[in-house]
Design a protein around this motif. Structure first.
Motif, PDB file in Angstrom:
ATOM      1  N   GLU A 332       0.025 -10.255   0.422  1.00  7.24           N
ATOM      2  CA  GLU A 332       0.259  -8.787   0.767  1.00  7.24           C
ATOM      3  C   GLU A 332       0.060  -8.000  -0.415  1.00  7.24           C
ATOM      4  OE1 GLU A 332       4.298  -7.708   1.868  1.00  7.24           O
ATOM      5  OE2 GLU A 332       4.974  -8.890   0.461  1.00  7.24           O
ATOM      6  N   SER A 333      -0.424  -6.884   0.011  1.00  7.97           N
ATOM      7  CA  SER A 333      -0.896  -5.670  -0.853  1.00  7.97           C
ATOM      8  C   SER A 333      -0.378  -4.606  -0.300  1.00  7.97           C
ATOM      9  CB  SER A 333      -2.094  -5.524  -1.616  1.00  7.97           C
ATOM     10  OG  SER A 333      -2.229  -4.542  -2.350  1.00  7.97           O
ATOM     11  N   LYS A 334       0.493  -3.482  -0.640  1.00  9.17           N
ATOM     12  CA  LYS A 334       1.033  -2.432  -0.069  1.00  9.17           C
ATOM     13  C   LYS A 334       1.624  -1.444  -0.835  1.00  9.17           C
ATOM     14  CE  LYS A 334       3.403  -4.804   2.702  1.00  9.17           C
ATOM     15  NZ  LYS A 334       4.468  -5.586   3.640  1.00  9.17           N
ATOM     16  N   SER A 335       1.476  -0.213  -0.379  1.00  7.63           N
ATOM     17  CA  SER A 335       2.303   0.739  -1.184  1.00  7.63           C
ATOM     18  C   SER A 335       3.462   1.031  -0.570  1.00  7.63           C
ATOM     19  CB  SER A 335       1.552   2.086  -1.388  1.00  7.63           C
ATOM     20  OG  SER A 335       1.258   2.697   0.132  1.00  7.63           O
ATOM     21  N   LEU A 336       4.540   1.357  -1.448  1.00  6.96           N
ATOM     22  CA  LEU A 336       5.852   1.678  -0.715  1.00  6.96           C
ATOM     23  C   LEU A 336       6.566   2.971  -1.294  1.00  6.96           C
ATOM     24  CD1 LEU A 336       8.700   0.642   0.711  1.00  6.96           C
ATOM     25  CD2 LEU A 336       9.081  -0.745  -1.343  1.00  6.96           C
ATOM     26  N   PHE A 337       6.912   3.948  -0.453  1.00  5.97           N
ATOM     27  CA  PHE A 337       7.430   5.152  -0.831  1.00  5.97           C
ATOM     28  C   PHE A 337       8.654   5.010  -0.246  1.00  5.97           C
ATOM     29  CE2 PHE A 337       7.220   9.932  -0.105  1.00  5.97           C
ATOM     30  CZ  PHE A 337       7.851  10.108  -1.235  1.00  5.97           C
ATOM     31  N   ALA A 338      10.074   4.993  -0.768  1.00 11.57           N
ATOM     32  CA  ALA A 338      11.184   4.751  -0.123  1.00 11.57           C
ATOM     33  C   ALA A 338      12.403   5.490  -0.801  1.00 11.57           C
ATOM     34  CB  ALA A 338      11.409   3.123   0.193  1.00 11.57           C
ATOM     35  N   GLY A 339      13.682   5.103  -0.223  1.00 11.66           N
ATOM     36  CA  GLY A 339      14.833   5.522  -1.027  1.00 11.66           C
ATOM     37  C   GLY A 339      15.287   4.336  -1.719  1.00 11.66           C
ATOM     38  N   VAL A 340      16.430   4.725  -2.307  1.00 12.19           N
ATOM     39  CA  VAL A 340      17.103   3.654  -3.062  1.00 12.19           C
ATOM     40  C   VAL A 340      17.703   2.613  -2.066  1.00 12.19           C
ATOM     41  CG1 VAL A 340      19.054   2.847  -4.421  1.00 12.19           C
ATOM     42  CG2 VAL A 340      17.645   5.053  -5.223  1.00 12.19           C
ATOM     43  N   ASN A 341      18.197   2.928  -0.941  1.00  4.31           N
ATOM     44  CA  ASN A 341      18.842   2.199   0.011  1.00  4.31           C
ATOM     45  C   ASN A 341      18.205   1.581   1.155  1.00  4.31           C
ATOM     46  OD1 ASN A 341      21.579   2.801  -1.168  1.00  4.31           O
ATOM     47  ND2 ASN A 341      21.654   4.679  -0.168  1.00  4.31           N
ATOM     48  N   ASN A 342      16.772   1.820   1.074  1.00  7.27           N
ATOM     49  CA  ASN A 342      16.005   1.302   2.083  1.00  7.27           C
ATOM     50  C   ASN A 342      14.645   0.738   1.276  1.00  7.27           C
ATOM     51  OD1 ASN A 342      14.354   3.787   1.793  1.00  7.27           O
ATOM     52  ND2 ASN A 342      15.618   4.716   3.274  1.00  7.27           N
ATOM     53  N   ALA A 343      14.812   0.644   0.099  1.00  4.81           N
ATOM     54  CA  ALA A 343      13.571  -0.049  -0.474  1.00  4.81           C
ATOM     55  C   ALA A 343      13.227  -1.215  -0.340  1.00  4.81           C
ATOM     56  CB  ALA A 343      13.737   0.365  -2.068  1.00  4.81           C
ATOM     57  N   TRP A 344      14.220  -2.094   0.110  1.00  3.69           N
ATOM     58  CA  TRP A 344      13.637  -3.619   0.483  1.00  3.69           C
ATOM     59  C   TRP A 344      13.423  -3.746   1.768  1.00  3.69           C
ATOM     60  CZ3 TRP A 344      13.096  -7.354  -2.875  1.00  3.69           C
ATOM     61  CH2 TRP A 344      12.693  -8.610  -2.536  1.00  3.69           C
ATOM     62  N   ILE A 345      12.206  -3.938   2.066  1.00  3.81           N
ATOM     63  CA  ILE A 345      11.601  -3.687   3.366  1.00  3.81           C
ATOM     64  C   ILE A 345      11.253  -5.276   4.158  1.00  3.81           C
ATOM     65  CG2 ILE A 345      10.595  -1.401   3.182  1.00  3.81           C
ATOM     66  CD1 ILE A 345       7.822  -2.930   2.531  1.00  3.81           C
ATOM     67  N   TRP A 346      11.648  -6.280   3.208  1.00  3.31           N
ATOM     68  CA  TRP A 346      11.219  -7.474   3.706  1.00  3.31           C
ATOM     69  C   TRP A 346      12.428  -8.257   4.396  1.00  3.31           C
ATOM     70  CZ3 TRP A 346      10.032  -5.332  -0.817  1.00  3.31           C
ATOM     71  CH2 TRP A 346       8.726  -4.878  -0.943  1.00  3.31           C
ATOM     72  N   ASN A 347      11.967  -9.012   5.396  1.00  2.00           N
ATOM     73  CA  ASN A 347      12.926  -9.941   6.067  1.00  2.00           C
ATOM     74  C   ASN A 347      13.125 -11.229   5.125  1.00  2.00           C
ATOM     75  OD1 ASN A 347      13.500  -8.168   8.115  1.00  2.00           O
ATOM     76  ND2 ASN A 347      11.497  -8.746   9.195  1.00  2.00           N
ATOM     77  N   ASP A 348      14.310 -11.551   4.845  1.00  2.00           N
ATOM     78  CA  ASP A 348      14.618 -12.612   3.885  1.00  2.00           C
ATOM     79  C   ASP A 348      14.631 -14.048   4.984  1.00  2.00           C
ATOM     80  OD1 ASP A 348      14.714 -11.379   1.703  1.00  2.00           O
ATOM     81  OD2 ASP A 348      17.005 -11.044   2.093  1.00  2.00           O
TER      82      ASP A 348
END
Length: 348
Positions: A332-348
């Motif tokens: 994957e290659s992506k840009s991520l614009f997020a806040g501290v509490n929602n920066a982890w966008i991946w499902n473990d």
């Protein structure tokens, strides 16, 4: 006075060769104390008294090599207290500095930008030296999950928020730290290898106290004792030694790779994620890889130094990026614009 290379060769009689990251650098001077100045390069000293201006913040531990070891770049420093200004020039892989170096080091407004400091002259010459040997020098934090054979590369300049994803991935998601500051990879044939690097990171105390309380299990509450009493934790940083979170190996070859171009803002409510195609990824990686070598610097607060770049180096830098993208398994290659509490966008 205008110095020549021959003058430096004849008068800089003290020297030492050290392994810095993946290359050997020779430092030479007319004063022994200006050959890899201990205050900046002593890794054990950094463990005891972490400071923002130490070289290990960016490159990790430096290792002394035999006097006859081959080297990839040379830095000459000539102390001359009679001079009013500093003089600097470079030619190929040789870099020359002369003048009242000791005096300017003591009065520098920001000691990160001197010679051996985390943003200093040695750091400036490192990217080109690494690239000549086929290594990248991304301004990126990297983590690795051995069970998944998954490398995550969080790409971004100063203040982008790479540290947030580093803390999230290592403290909560099962990843091990590869490097806190600069990510190095090299492609040889059908193999792409990633290398461990720096282990220190200066982390905002507020993020640890309010977002990542897991820090206590590794470093203990006492690390907060370095913060002056009454200082706002959001305006204070503590230096974390991430050694306990390193993987069992210093080189990881042919992992699955996620490239994440990061921008984290503290109170952003929802993340914005953009998938990047190969052309966009190539462009962004090339820009990031050029950042350290192309950006002008003001060393000692008085010595303006322009880019060390040239067209041959730039072409080689793009080839290193292309070789990796054409060889690695980039999942994957992506840009991520997020806040501290929602920066982890991946499902473990």
């Amino acid at each position: 006075m205008k110095y020549t290379k021959e003058f430096f060769y004849e008068n800089c009689t003290f020297s030492q060769i050290r392994r810095v990251s993946q290359v050997n650098v020779k430092a030479c001077s007319n004063l022994e104390e200006l050959v890899f100045t201990d205050d900046y390069v002593n890794h054990e000293l950094h463990h005891r008294e972490p400071k923002t201006y130490r070289l290990s913040n960016g490159w990790g531990e430096t290792i002394v090599q035999p006097d006859d070891a081959p080297f990839n770049a040379a830095l000459y420093v000539y102390q001359d207290s009679s001079m009013e200004d500093l003089e600097f020039f470079f030619e190929g892989d040789e870099y020359f500095l002369a003048g009242p170096v000791l005096e300017r080091d003591k009065t520098a407004p920001d000691r990160r930008y001197t010679i051996y400091s985390t943003g200093g002259l040695l750091t400036r010459l490192m990217p080109g030296t690494l690239e000549k040997q086929g290594f990248s020098c991304l301004h990126a934090t990297s983590v690795y999950n051995p069970e998944k054979n998954h490398m995550m590369v969080f790409v971004g300049g100063p203040g982008a928020g790479k540290t947030i994803l580093m803390l999230e991935s290592t403290l909560r998601r099962g990843y091990r730290l590869m490097t806190t500051e600069y990510t190095h990879f090299r492609t040889v044939g059908n193999d792409v290898s990633f290398y461990t690097g720096s282990v220190f990171d200066n982390v905002r105390a507020g993020n640890l106290l309010y977002n990542y309380t897991e820090y206590e299990k590794i470093w203990g509450k006492e690390i907060m004792n370095t913060i002056p009493e009454g200082k706002d934790p959001w305006n204070a940083k503590v230096s974390l030694d991430m050694t306990p979170l390193l993987p069992d190996t210093s080189v990881v070859t042919n992992p699955d790779v996620s490239l994440v171009f990061v921008k984290i803002e503290g109170h952003r409510d929802t993340p914005v994620v953009t998938e990047l195609n190969k052309a966009d990824t190539r462009f962004q990686l090339y820009l990031n890889a050029a950042e350290l070598i192309s950006r002008p610097r003001l060393f000692f607060g008085c010595l303006p130094v322009p880019s060390f770049d040239n067209i041959d180096r730039a072409r080689n830098r793009l080839k290193i990026v292309d070789d990796m993208l054409n060889t690695a398994h980039v999942v994957e290659s992506k840009s991520l614009f997020a806040g501290v509490n929602n920066a982890w966008i991946w499902n473990d």
